[in-house]
Write a protein that holds these residues in place. Sequence first.
Motif, PDB file in Angstrom:
ATOM      1  N   ILE A  74       0.850  -1.179   0.000  1.00  0.00           N
ATOM      2  CA  ILE A  74       0.000   0.000   0.000  1.00  0.00           C
ATOM      3  C   ILE A  74       0.889   1.233   0.000  1.00  0.00           C
ATOM      4  CG2 ILE A  74      -1.710   1.308   1.309  1.00  0.00           C
ATOM      5  CD1 ILE A  74      -2.604  -1.361   2.542  1.00  0.00           C
ATOM      6  N   GLN A  75       0.609   2.135  -0.906  1.00  0.00           N
ATOM      7  CA  GLN A  75       1.385   3.368  -0.947  1.00  0.00           C
ATOM      8  C   GLN A  75       0.999   4.197   0.268  1.00  0.00           C
ATOM      9  OE1 GLN A  75       0.610   5.813  -4.358  1.00  0.00           O
ATOM     10  NE2 GLN A  75       2.511   6.950  -4.119  1.00  0.00           N
ATOM     11  N   SER A  76       2.003   4.555   1.073  1.00  0.00           N
ATOM     12  CA  SER A  76       1.701   5.297   2.289  1.00  0.00           C
ATOM     13  C   SER A  76       2.836   6.242   2.644  1.00  0.00           C
ATOM     14  CB  SER A  76       1.422   4.330   3.442  1.00  0.00           C
ATOM     15  OG  SER A  76       2.528   3.494   3.648  1.00  0.00           O
ATOM     16  N   ARG A  77       2.629   6.964   3.707  1.00  0.00           N
ATOM     17  CA  ARG A  77       3.606   7.958   4.152  1.00  0.00           C
ATOM     18  C   ARG A  77       4.837   7.276   4.736  1.00  0.00           C
ATOM     19  NH1 ARG A  77       1.550  13.098   4.534  1.00  0.00           N
ATOM     20  NH2 ARG A  77       2.731  13.629   6.383  1.00  0.00           N
ATOM     21  N   GLU A  78       5.934   8.004   4.774  1.00  0.00           N
ATOM     22  CA  GLU A  78       7.222   7.449   5.198  1.00  0.00           C
ATOM     23  C   GLU A  78       7.183   6.919   6.630  1.00  0.00           C
ATOM     24  OE1 GLU A  78      10.812   5.895   5.095  1.00  0.00           O
ATOM     25  OE2 GLU A  78       9.769   6.719   3.351  1.00  0.00           O
ATOM     26  N   SER A  79       6.525   7.639   7.540  1.00  0.00           N
ATOM     27  CA  SER A  79       6.500   7.187   8.935  1.00  0.00           C
ATOM     28  C   SER A  79       5.758   5.853   9.077  1.00  0.00           C
ATOM     29  CB  SER A  79       5.868   8.240   9.829  1.00  0.00           C
ATOM     30  OG  SER A  79       4.522   8.432   9.498  1.00  0.00           O
ATOM     31  N   ILE A  80       4.725   5.658   8.281  1.00  0.00           N
ATOM     32  CA  ILE A  80       3.995   4.382   8.315  1.00  0.00           C
ATOM     33  C   ILE A  80       4.856   3.287   7.706  1.00  0.00           C
ATOM     34  CG2 ILE A  80       1.973   3.150   7.411  1.00  0.00           C
ATOM     35  CD1 ILE A  80       0.436   5.818   7.690  1.00  0.00           C
ATOM     36  N   ASN A  81       5.532   3.586   6.599  1.00  0.00           N
ATOM     37  CA  ASN A  81       6.445   2.603   6.004  1.00  0.00           C
ATOM     38  C   ASN A  81       7.533   2.207   6.991  1.00  0.00           C
ATOM     39  OD1 ASN A  81       5.069   2.590   3.579  1.00  0.00           O
ATOM     40  ND2 ASN A  81       6.384   4.133   2.639  1.00  0.00           N
ATOM     41  N   GLN A  82       8.046   3.169   7.734  1.00  0.00           N
ATOM     42  CA  GLN A  82       9.085   2.894   8.728  1.00  0.00           C
ATOM     43  C   GLN A  82       8.550   1.979   9.819  1.00  0.00           C
ATOM     44  OE1 GLN A  82      12.304   3.622   8.672  1.00  0.00           O
ATOM     45  NE2 GLN A  82      12.610   2.620  10.620  1.00  0.00           N
ATOM     46  N   GLN A  83       7.345   2.248  10.283  1.00  0.00           N
ATOM     47  CA  GLN A  83       6.761   1.407  11.331  1.00  0.00           C
ATOM     48  C   GLN A  83       6.551  -0.017  10.827  1.00  0.00           C
ATOM     49  OE1 GLN A  83       2.877   2.422  12.809  1.00  0.00           O
ATOM     50  NE2 GLN A  83       3.205   1.305  14.686  1.00  0.00           N
ATOM     51  N   ILE A  84       6.116  -0.145   9.592  1.00  0.00           N
ATOM     52  CA  ILE A  84       5.923  -1.472   9.009  1.00  0.00           C
ATOM     53  C   ILE A  84       7.264  -2.193   8.898  1.00  0.00           C
ATOM     54  CG2 ILE A  84       5.285  -2.668   6.877  1.00  0.00           C
ATOM     55  CD1 ILE A  84       3.082  -0.478   6.569  1.00  0.00           C
ATOM     56  N   HIS A  85       8.287  -1.487   8.462  1.00  0.00           N
ATOM     57  CA  HIS A  85       9.618  -2.095   8.321  1.00  0.00           C
ATOM     58  C   HIS A  85      10.142  -2.578   9.675  1.00  0.00           C
ATOM     59  CE1 HIS A  85      13.454  -2.912   6.496  1.00  0.00           C
ATOM     60  NE2 HIS A  85      14.049  -2.226   7.469  1.00  0.00           N
ATOM     61  N   GLU A  86       9.842  -1.840  10.727  1.00  0.00           N
ATOM     62  CA  GLU A  86      10.293  -2.220  12.067  1.00  0.00           C
ATOM     63  C   GLU A  86       9.641  -3.507  12.550  1.00  0.00           C
ATOM     64  OE1 GLU A  86       9.469   1.237  14.423  1.00  0.00           O
ATOM     65  OE2 GLU A  86      11.092   2.396  13.482  1.00  0.00           O
ATOM     66  N   ARG A  87       8.546  -3.893  11.969  1.00  0.00           N
ATOM     67  CA  ARG A  87       7.845  -5.110  12.374  1.00  0.00           C
ATOM     68  C   ARG A  87       8.598  -6.384  11.973  1.00  0.00           C
ATOM     69  NH1 ARG A  87       6.457  -3.365  16.090  1.00  0.00           N
ATOM     70  NH2 ARG A  87       6.240  -1.237  15.620  1.00  0.00           N
ATOM     71  N   TYR A  88       9.533  -6.293  11.038  1.00  0.00           N
ATOM     72  CA  TYR A  88      10.252  -7.489  10.609  1.00  0.00           C
ATOM     73  C   TYR A  88      11.008  -8.140  11.757  1.00  0.00           C
ATOM     74  CZ  TYR A  88       9.104  -6.623   5.728  1.00  0.00           C
ATOM     75  OH  TYR A  88       8.431  -6.457   4.551  1.00  0.00           O
TER      76      TYR A  88
END
Length: 162
Positions: A74-88
Amino acid sequence: DVMQLVELLPDRLENSPYDIFDRRYRETWATAMQTFHNNVEEIEEKTKILIEKSFKKLRSSEGAFELVENFKNIQSRESINQQIHERYNDILEQYTSELEAVEKIFLENKDSPPIYKNFPPTAGAIKWALDLYQRAKKPILRFKAHEGLLNSEYGEVVKKKY
């Protein structure tokens, strides 16, 4: 709730009662844009909370991985992408605990494995061990397909544990 906020976001600008290009409404337009940006930030915060809650409800590393992959598309804002990346890392931690649980089940039952209904003892024991192996193997194969997930320092630890 979040989706409704997103859907209403452009309506406030598109249906403004004044000509947005008329310089007489410059201050009104600035206020409308500030409200728009505030609403975007509110949506962003609510989305982060939604992601966090979604992760707390998941019971498997594979389910968590699936959720991250869906959010990633999903195309989203950088802060949301960062939070998703941290879930790995959270996913790898969950997988580690799943591996420990599989190991515990194996060690507790290896001398007298539970036999599935209608299986002879040897075939049932083999099937039981194979199912445990598949439980550990299936998620790691998905993780390997994701470039870089297992290349981190913690990913290397997880691979060794597997």
